[in-house]
Design a protein around this motif. Structure first.
Motif, mmCIF file in Angstrom:
data_model
loop_
_atom_site.group_PDB
_atom_site.id
_atom_site.type_symbol
_atom_site.label_atom_id
_atom_site.label_comp_id
_atom_site.label_asym_id
_atom_site.label_seq_id
_atom_site.Cartn_x
_atom_site.Cartn_y
_atom_site.Cartn_z
ATOM 1 N N PHE A 36 30.719 -15.780 -41.426
ATOM 2 C CA PHE A 36 30.487 -14.507 -42.091
ATOM 3 C C PHE A 36 30.109 -12.933 -41.450
ATOM 4 C CE2 PHE A 36 30.959 -17.563 -45.526
ATOM 5 C CZ PHE A 36 32.055 -17.383 -46.163
ATOM 6 N N THR A 37 29.035 -13.184 -40.663
ATOM 7 C CA THR A 37 28.465 -12.074 -40.135
ATOM 8 C C THR A 37 29.656 -11.436 -39.065
ATOM 9 O OG1 THR A 37 26.139 -12.969 -40.105
ATOM 10 C CG2 THR A 37 26.723 -11.143 -38.373
ATOM 11 N N THR A 38 30.192 -12.440 -38.400
ATOM 12 C CA THR A 38 31.149 -11.900 -37.524
ATOM 13 C C THR A 38 32.494 -11.189 -38.154
ATOM 14 O OG1 THR A 38 30.403 -13.514 -35.751
ATOM 15 C CG2 THR A 38 32.523 -12.690 -35.248
ATOM 16 N N ALA A 39 32.688 -11.983 -39.199
ATOM 17 C CA ALA A 39 34.089 -11.672 -39.974
ATOM 18 C C ALA A 39 33.949 -10.172 -40.535
ATOM 19 C CB ALA A 39 34.444 -12.599 -40.884
ATOM 20 N N ALA A 40 32.513 -9.983 -41.232
ATOM 21 C CA ALA A 40 32.332 -8.689 -41.922
ATOM 22 C C ALA A 40 32.135 -7.604 -40.952
ATOM 23 C CB ALA A 40 30.862 -8.799 -42.420
ATOM 24 N N ALA A 41 31.587 -7.903 -39.688
ATOM 25 C CA ALA A 41 31.483 -6.898 -38.794
ATOM 26 C C ALA A 41 32.853 -6.447 -38.344
ATOM 27 C CB ALA A 41 30.767 -7.342 -37.466
ATOM 28 N N ALA A 42 33.811 -7.180 -38.369
ATOM 29 C CA ALA A 42 35.146 -7.003 -37.859
ATOM 30 C C ALA A 42 35.983 -5.906 -38.874
ATOM 31 C CB ALA A 42 36.061 -8.131 -37.757
ATOM 32 N N THR A 43 35.650 -6.420 -40.205
ATOM 33 C CA THR A 43 36.191 -5.795 -41.226
ATOM 34 C C THR A 43 35.637 -4.152 -41.318
ATOM 35 O OG1 THR A 43 34.596 -6.351 -43.014
ATOM 36 C CG2 THR A 43 36.434 -7.928 -42.867
ATOM 37 N N LEU A 44 34.590 -3.867 -40.817
ATOM 38 C CA LEU A 44 33.884 -2.728 -40.777
ATOM 39 C C LEU A 44 34.192 -1.850 -39.446
ATOM 40 C CD1 LEU A 44 30.624 -3.307 -42.544
ATOM 41 C CD2 LEU A 44 32.787 -1.943 -43.376
ATOM 42 N N GLN A 45 35.120 -2.709 -38.563
ATOM 43 C CA GLN A 45 35.539 -2.185 -37.275
ATOM 44 C C GLN A 45 34.240 -2.209 -36.199
ATOM 45 O OE1 GLN A 45 38.918 -1.625 -36.606
ATOM 46 N NE2 GLN A 45 38.896 -2.698 -38.693
ATOM 47 N N TYR A 46 33.324 -2.948 -36.398
ATOM 48 C CA TYR A 46 32.146 -3.043 -35.380
ATOM 49 C C TYR A 46 32.906 -3.679 -34.125
ATOM 50 C CZ TYR A 46 28.689 -1.414 -38.391
ATOM 51 O OH TYR A 46 27.787 -0.603 -39.260
ATOM 52 N N HIS A 47 33.740 -4.483 -34.185
ATOM 53 C CA HIS A 47 34.844 -5.105 -33.321
ATOM 54 C C HIS A 47 35.904 -5.514 -33.655
ATOM 55 C CE1 HIS A 47 34.721 -9.269 -34.607
ATOM 56 N NE2 HIS A 47 33.693 -9.015 -35.008
ATOM 57 N N GLN A 48 36.979 -5.629 -32.734
ATOM 58 C CA GLN A 48 38.130 -6.093 -32.962
ATOM 59 C C GLN A 48 38.669 -7.307 -32.070
ATOM 60 O OE1 GLN A 48 37.920 -2.588 -31.904
ATOM 61 N NE2 GLN A 48 37.261 -2.358 -33.998
ATOM 62 N N LYS A 49 37.557 -8.175 -31.996
ATOM 63 C CA LYS A 49 37.576 -9.457 -31.188
ATOM 64 C C LYS A 49 38.166 -10.660 -31.999
ATOM 65 C CE LYS A 49 33.587 -7.871 -28.519
ATOM 66 N NZ LYS A 49 32.013 -8.346 -28.443
ATOM 67 N N PRO A 50 39.014 -11.388 -31.102
ATOM 68 C CA PRO A 50 39.459 -12.646 -32.261
ATOM 69 C C PRO A 50 38.377 -13.554 -32.625
ATOM 70 C CG PRO A 50 40.487 -12.377 -29.842
ATOM 71 C CD PRO A 50 39.453 -11.622 -30.006
ATOM 72 N N LEU A 51 38.753 -13.929 -33.767
ATOM 73 C CA LEU A 51 37.936 -15.018 -34.731
ATOM 74 C C LEU A 51 38.802 -16.021 -35.002
ATOM 75 C CD1 LEU A 51 35.181 -15.826 -35.963
ATOM 76 C CD2 LEU A 51 35.601 -14.219 -37.797
ATOM 77 N N ILE A 52 38.377 -17.278 -34.433
ATOM 78 C CA ILE A 52 39.036 -18.247 -34.572
ATOM 79 C C ILE A 52 38.313 -19.559 -35.412
ATOM 80 C CG2 ILE A 52 40.530 -20.263 -33.592
ATOM 81 C CD1 ILE A 52 40.857 -18.231 -31.116
ATOM 82 N N LEU A 53 39.016 -20.038 -36.382
ATOM 83 C CA LEU A 53 38.430 -21.210 -37.316
ATOM 84 C C LEU A 53 39.145 -22.241 -36.902
ATOM 85 C CD1 LEU A 53 36.273 -21.783 -39.398
ATOM 86 C CD2 LEU A 53 38.160 -21.640 -40.911
ATOM 87 N N TRP A 54 38.637 -23.444 -36.115
ATOM 88 C CA TRP A 54 39.272 -24.500 -35.770
ATOM 89 C C TRP A 54 39.011 -25.692 -36.749
ATOM 90 C CZ3 TRP A 54 38.274 -27.282 -30.391
ATOM 91 C CH2 TRP A 54 39.482 -28.538 -30.331
ATOM 92 N N ASN A 55 40.165 -25.829 -37.669
ATOM 93 C CA ASN A 55 40.090 -26.860 -38.771
ATOM 94 C C ASN A 55 40.303 -28.247 -38.285
ATOM 95 O OD1 ASN A 55 39.763 -27.330 -41.564
ATOM 96 N ND2 ASN A 55 42.081 -27.047 -41.621
ATOM 97 N N MET A 56 39.066 -28.731 -37.523
ATOM 98 C CA MET A 56 39.063 -29.962 -36.978
ATOM 99 C C MET A 56 39.284 -31.014 -37.812
ATOM 100 S SD MET A 56 36.251 -30.240 -33.978
ATOM 101 C CE MET A 56 36.299 -28.951 -32.463
ATOM 102 N N LYS A 57 40.384 -31.957 -38.002
ATOM 103 C CA LYS A 57 40.534 -32.938 -38.933
ATOM 104 C C LYS A 57 40.749 -32.626 -40.359
ATOM 105 C CE LYS A 57 39.121 -36.976 -38.375
ATOM 106 N NZ LYS A 57 38.035 -38.138 -38.080
ATOM 107 N N GLY A 58 40.812 -31.313 -40.722
ATOM 108 C CA GLY A 58 40.774 -30.602 -41.970
ATOM 109 C C GLY A 58 39.220 -30.347 -42.537
#
Length: 176
Positions: free
Chosen positions: A114-136
Motif C-alpha cells: 500500500f505504501t508503494t502503491a500510494a506513492a505511485a498514485t501521487l507520482q513519487y515514482h512510476q516504477k512497476p508494481l507487480i502482485l504475484w497471485n501465487m495459487k490464488g
C-alpha cells in the motif's frame, strides 16, 4: 535492474510458495537482476535471497534495527543497509528498487504494497508494481480492491497501478 521483493518472513505457509519464490530468485540472478528485500533470515525472504545468492546475484538487505537485535539478519546479504525503523526501510526500498514484486505475505507485506502503491498514485515514482497471485493467494485482496473500486473510493483503475500476475513468466514479460 533492482527487483524489490515484498514477502512473508513466516515459515508455516504453503511449501509451493517457497518453490515459486526460489524460482524467482534464481531467474533474477541468472538474468543480472539484483534482489532488494527486508533482510530477514526466514520465510519467503530467506528463500528469495538464498536463491539469488546461490546463483550469483547481488542481494541487498534493507534491515530495521529490531531485526538485527533479534538476531534474524539474512546470511546472504552482499549489501547491508541498516535502518532505524520500518518507515525508513520502506522509503529506502522504494528508492533502491527499479520494480516491486509482491509475494504472499501478511501485515508487513500489505503495508509495503500500500505504501508503494500510494506513492505511485501521487507520482513519487512510476516504477512497476507487480502482485504475484501465487495459487490464488491474493484472491480475497483482489476482490476487496475490486469492491473498493466499484464503490468509487479508488481513483482510476487500481489494476493500472498494481499489475496482477499468476506466473513467473508473466513477471518476466512485464519486466522485459
Amino acid at each position: 535492474m533492482k527487483l524489490c521483493i515484498f514477502c512473508s518472513a513466516n515459515q508455516n505457509i504453503d511449501p509451493v510458495f517457497f518453490e515459486m519464490t526460489h524460482e524467482l530468485g534464481e531467474w533474477a540472478a541468472k538474468n543480472g537482476h539484483s534482489i532488494v528485500f527486508g533482510g530477514h533470515d526466514a520465510g519467503l525472504m530467506h528463500a528469495v535471497s538464498k536463491a539469488a545468492h546461490e546463483n550469483g546475484g547481488q542481494v541487498i538487505g534493507v534491515v530495521p534495527r529490531k531485526i538485527e537485535e533479534m538476531g534474524r539478519l539474512s546470511p546472504y546479504l552482499d549489501v547491508h543497509i541498516p535502518t532505524e525503523n520500518l518507515t525508513d526501510r520502506k522509503d529506502l526500498m522504494m528508492l533502491q528498487g527499479d520494480a516491486f514484486i509482491v509475494l504472499p505475505g501478511g501485515i508487513g507485506t500489505l503495508d509495503e504494497l500500500f505504501t508503494t502503491a500510494a506513492a505511485a498514485t501521487l507520482q513519487y515514482h512510476q516504477k512497476p508494481l507487480i502482485l504475484w497471485n501465487m495459487k490464488g493467494f491474493w484472491n480475497s485482496f483482489i476482490a476487496c480492491m475490486d469492491d473498493l473500486q466499484q464503490k468509487g473510493v479508488i481513483r482510476g483503475e487500481w489494476r493500472n497501478g498494481i499489475k496482477v500476475v499468476d506466473t513467473l513468466d508473466e513477471i518476466k514479460d512485464l519486466l522485459g
